[in-house]
Design a protein around this motif. Structure first.
Motif, PDB file in Angstrom:
ATOM      1  N   PRO A 113       2.723   4.248  -0.981  1.00  0.00           N
ATOM      2  CA  PRO A 113       3.265   3.803  -2.264  1.00  0.00           C
ATOM      3  C   PRO A 113       3.160   2.285  -2.406  1.00  0.00           C
ATOM      4  N   PRO A 114       3.248   1.760  -3.632  1.00  0.00           N
ATOM      5  CA  PRO A 114       3.251   0.300  -3.800  1.00  0.00           C
ATOM      6  C   PRO A 114       4.546  -0.342  -3.312  1.00  0.00           C
ATOM      7  N   ALA A 115       5.613   0.460  -3.182  1.00  0.00           N
ATOM      8  CA  ALA A 115       6.895  -0.055  -2.706  1.00  0.00           C
ATOM      9  C   ALA A 115       7.786   1.103  -2.303  1.00  0.00           C
ATOM     10  N   ILE A 116       8.779   0.800  -1.462  1.00  0.00           N
ATOM     11  CA  ILE A 116       9.773   1.794  -1.056  1.00  0.00           C
ATOM     12  C   ILE A 116      11.156   1.216  -1.330  1.00  0.00           C
ATOM     13  N   PHE A 117      11.955   1.927  -2.122  1.00  0.00           N
ATOM     14  CA  PHE A 117      13.348   1.559  -2.342  1.00  0.00           C
ATOM     15  C   PHE A 117      14.210   2.371  -1.383  1.00  0.00           C
ATOM     16  N   VAL A 118      15.089   1.690  -0.653  1.00  0.00           N
ATOM     17  CA  VAL A 118      15.958   2.344   0.322  1.00  0.00           C
ATOM     18  C   VAL A 118      17.408   2.173  -0.127  1.00  0.00           C
ATOM     19  N   TYR A 119      18.098   3.302  -0.318  1.00  0.00           N
ATOM     20  CA  TYR A 119      19.454   3.292  -0.858  1.00  0.00           C
ATOM     21  C   TYR A 119      20.475   3.522   0.258  1.00  0.00           C
ATOM     22  N   ALA A 133      18.210  -5.908   7.231  1.00  0.00           N
ATOM     23  CA  ALA A 133      17.396  -6.270   8.398  1.00  0.00           C
ATOM     24  C   ALA A 133      16.294  -5.252   8.640  1.00  0.00           C
ATOM     25  N   VAL A 134      16.615  -3.969   8.557  1.00  0.00           N
ATOM     26  CA  VAL A 134      15.620  -2.929   8.805  1.00  0.00           C
ATOM     27  C   VAL A 134      14.529  -2.980   7.738  1.00  0.00           C
ATOM     28  N   CYS A 135      14.913  -3.137   6.476  1.00  0.00           N
ATOM     29  CA  CYS A 135      13.927  -3.187   5.397  1.00  0.00           C
ATOM     30  C   CYS A 135      13.060  -4.440   5.493  1.00  0.00           C
ATOM     31  N   GLY A 136      13.679  -5.559   5.826  1.00  0.00           N
ATOM     32  CA  GLY A 136      12.909  -6.793   5.975  1.00  0.00           C
ATOM     33  C   GLY A 136      11.881  -6.694   7.084  1.00  0.00           C
ATOM     34  N   GLU A 137      12.280  -6.151   8.237  1.00  0.00           N
ATOM     35  CA  GLU A 137      11.350  -6.000   9.365  1.00  0.00           C
ATOM     36  C   GLU A 137      10.222  -5.037   9.019  1.00  0.00           C
ATOM     37  N   ALA A 138      10.552  -3.923   8.353  1.00  0.00           N
ATOM     38  CA  ALA A 138       9.531  -2.947   7.977  1.00  0.00           C
ATOM     39  C   ALA A 138       8.566  -3.531   6.951  1.00  0.00           C
ATOM     40  N   SER A 139       9.068  -4.325   6.036  1.00  0.00           N
ATOM     41  CA  SER A 139       8.212  -4.937   5.013  1.00  0.00           C
ATOM     42  C   SER A 139       7.205  -5.881   5.635  1.00  0.00           C
ATOM     43  N   ARG A 140       7.640  -6.698   6.603  1.00  0.00           N
ATOM     44  CA  ARG A 140       6.721  -7.623   7.273  1.00  0.00           C
ATOM     45  C   ARG A 140       5.706  -6.865   8.130  1.00  0.00           C
ATOM     46  N   ARG A 141       6.151  -5.830   8.781  1.00  0.00           N
ATOM     47  CA  ARG A 141       5.277  -5.092   9.684  1.00  0.00           C
ATOM     48  C   ARG A 141       4.242  -4.264   8.921  1.00  0.00           C
ATOM     49  N   LEU A 142       4.629  -3.687   7.816  1.00  0.00           N
ATOM     50  CA  LEU A 142       3.734  -2.801   7.069  1.00  0.00           C
ATOM     51  C   LEU A 142       2.967  -3.505   5.960  1.00  0.00           C
ATOM     52  N   GLY A 143       3.379  -4.732   5.629  1.00  0.00           N
ATOM     53  CA  GLY A 143       2.750  -5.419   4.506  1.00  0.00           C
ATOM     54  C   GLY A 143       3.027  -4.719   3.187  1.00  0.00           C
ATOM     55  N   LEU A 144       4.233  -4.187   3.052  1.00  0.00           N
ATOM     56  CA  LEU A 144       4.603  -3.352   1.914  1.00  0.00           C
ATOM     57  C   LEU A 144       6.032  -3.704   1.495  1.00  0.00           C
ATOM     58  N   PRO A 145       6.306  -3.885   0.212  1.00  0.00           N
ATOM     59  CA  PRO A 145       7.694  -4.161  -0.199  1.00  0.00           C
ATOM     60  C   PRO A 145       8.617  -2.985   0.138  1.00  0.00           C
ATOM     61  N   VAL A 146       9.586  -3.249   0.996  1.00  0.00           N
ATOM     62  CA  VAL A 146      10.624  -2.269   1.318  1.00  0.00           C
ATOM     63  C   VAL A 146      11.945  -2.883   0.864  1.00  0.00           C
ATOM     64  N   ILE A 147      12.527  -2.325  -0.176  1.00  0.00           N
ATOM     65  CA  ILE A 147      13.593  -3.002  -0.916  1.00  0.00           C
ATOM     66  C   ILE A 147      14.935  -2.334  -0.639  1.00  0.00           C
ATOM     67  N   PRO A 148      15.890  -3.059  -0.050  1.00  0.00           N
ATOM     68  CA  PRO A 148      17.224  -2.476   0.170  1.00  0.00           C
ATOM     69  C   PRO A 148      18.031  -2.455  -1.123  1.00  0.00           C
TER      70      PRO A 148
END
Length: 454
Positions: A113-119, A133-148
């Protein structure tokens, strides 16, 4: 066309003389009647159709509102997947961050997906999961916006969840990408969720007038268009109770002016289109809007004649909230329907001011009480029909009151000129349906007892 800011207050058709609203006040913790904060955040963000939406919590939380609203999509449907980390007892006791990382990695690999929203949910907030912290680390590692999206249900009501969702968009999404260079800057529609496809009717009118649409926030939206919303020239806030704070934040951060408007009723629709063209500062566009609105209003006046005849003098109790609490009143007045009771439990102070401008002291204001209070108002005010959300439909049926669904679960679009015509048909059909005569007639055994030969 005269600039709209020069109009006198009495000339303005939709309450624009009312000062701009303030965002809804923060409810008291635990005040979740009518939907919790988690529910509100999902309502605001799930219409972003190409993004993945992951609920970090027990499986039951994922079913809270998923799939229950009438927000439609014209393309991707990834947002319809009910994705959850499905925490069990072990994760609740020892922590579920490892399972959250694994879930994010799976979604990224499986759906791209272009992004993942995590609720967050009540459970994960209470056990202290570090979502940021988990979303930030995953976003840097995957190169994908992971938004808490930090909106656990216990922090407040559905309206607060809407606001928290808007805060997440402003902090993590808007301004992170740039639009294609050949796209003209246009309008952001904020707080329009494409219920029953209403946004498509609005887009059709905007296209006919040549008004460019920059971002839909969030009905039938794509992630990239919201990320580029900072390049819009102006914003229209369709539902002030939900995302007014987002509009104010974009004005402060990017200098994007906004106005509050509605597409319920011909006059409201005309005003909104004219205000869009005015804020874009395009004289030719203003002339096109004038020609379009004059043509549509004339056609609508002709098509509404038989329905206005049937509806003239009818009384209705309107139980909804937010922008619909006052804008639907305008639509009903255009049809000749008198509003004798109106719900205000989900309305801001400025919404209530707009209601007062339209009904004055003629209507009863229903701030709380639910179905019992609605029924009392219907009977005391001798209302002919009830216009409310689906949860009140069965109460109306049991009491033999004609009913029209106006809330987010409905399957009829009432926005724009075509929407007003459709609303007139629904109201007329509800009032004239033969079931009411049948339901009011004596039962067959009562005829026999009275000696009636029918």
């Amino acid at each position: 066309m005269e600039p709209m800011r020069k109009e006198t207050p009495d000339d303005q058709p939709c309450g624009s003389r009312v000062p701009k609203s303030k965002p809804c006040p923060r409810p008291r913790p635990g005040e979740a009647a009518g939907g919790c904060s988690f529910d509100g955040a999902q309502i605001a963000l799930l219409p972003i159709t190409d993004a993945a939406h992951l609920v970090h919590g027990p499986a039951a939380c994922a079913g809270n509102s998923w799939g229950s609203r009438g927000s439609l999509t014209s393309g991707p449907d990834l947002s319809r997947y009910g994705l959850t980390t499905d925490l069990g007892n072990n994760e609740i006791i020892f922590g579920g961050e490892k399972k959250l990382r694994e879930s994010i990695d799976y979604i990224a690999g499986r759906f791209a997906p272009p992004a993942i929203f995590v609720y967050s949910t009540c459970v994960t907030a209470l056990i202290g999961e570090d979502l940021d912290a988990v979303c930030g680390e995953a976003s840097r590692r995957l190169g994908l916006p992971v938004i808490p999206v930090n909106s656990p249900g216990f922090v407040g009501s559905k309206n607060l969840g809407n606001r928290l969702a808007g805060d997440a968009l402003l902090q993590y999404v808007i301004g992170t990408e740039e639009p294609d260079s050949d796209l003209p800057p246009g309008i952001n529609l904020i707080g329009e969720y494409n219920i029953a496809g209403e946004l498509w009717s609005i887009e059709k009118l905007m296209n006919q007038a040549g008004i460019p649409l920059t971002a839909r926030i969030t009905g039938d939206a794509r992630y990239k268009e919201i990320a580029c919303a900072h390049r819009a020239r102006a914003s229209m806030v369709v539902c002030s109770r939900a995302l007014l704070g987002l509009a104010r934040g974009m004005e402060e951060r990017y200098g994007i002016p906004y106005f509050e408007g509605s597409f319920y009723g011909a006059k409201e629709t005309t005003y909104s289109l004219r205000q869009m063209a005015y804020l874009l500062n395009d004289r030719e566009m203003e002339r096109r809007v004038d020609r379009l609105t004059e043509r549509e209003e004339a056609r609508l006046a002709h098509d509404l004649k038989p329905y206005r005849k049937a509806l003239k003098g009818k009384k209705a109790v309107l139980y909804t909230g937010g922008v619909k609490s006052w804008s639907v009143i305008s639509a009903l007045k255009e049809l000749g329907v008198q509003v004798v009771g109106v719900g205000t439990n989900k309305s801001t102070d400025d919404d209530i001011t707009r209601i007062a401008d339209r009904v004055g002291d003629e209507a009863e204001y229903i701030s709380e009480g639910g179905a019992l209070r609605i029924l009392k108002t219907v009977k005391e005010r001798k209302a002919d029909l009830m216009i409310a959300g689906g949860r009140n439909m069965y109460v109306a049926m049991k009491e033999r009151i004609p009913f029209v669904d106006i809330n987010q679960e409905r399957h009829r679009a009432y926005a724009g000129y075509e929407g007003l015509l459709r609303l007139a048909r629904e109201l007329t059909g509800a009032l004239t349906h033969p079931i009411w005569e049948l339901a009011s007639a004596p039962a067959p055994w009562e005829w026999e007892e009275s000696g009636d030969d029918r």
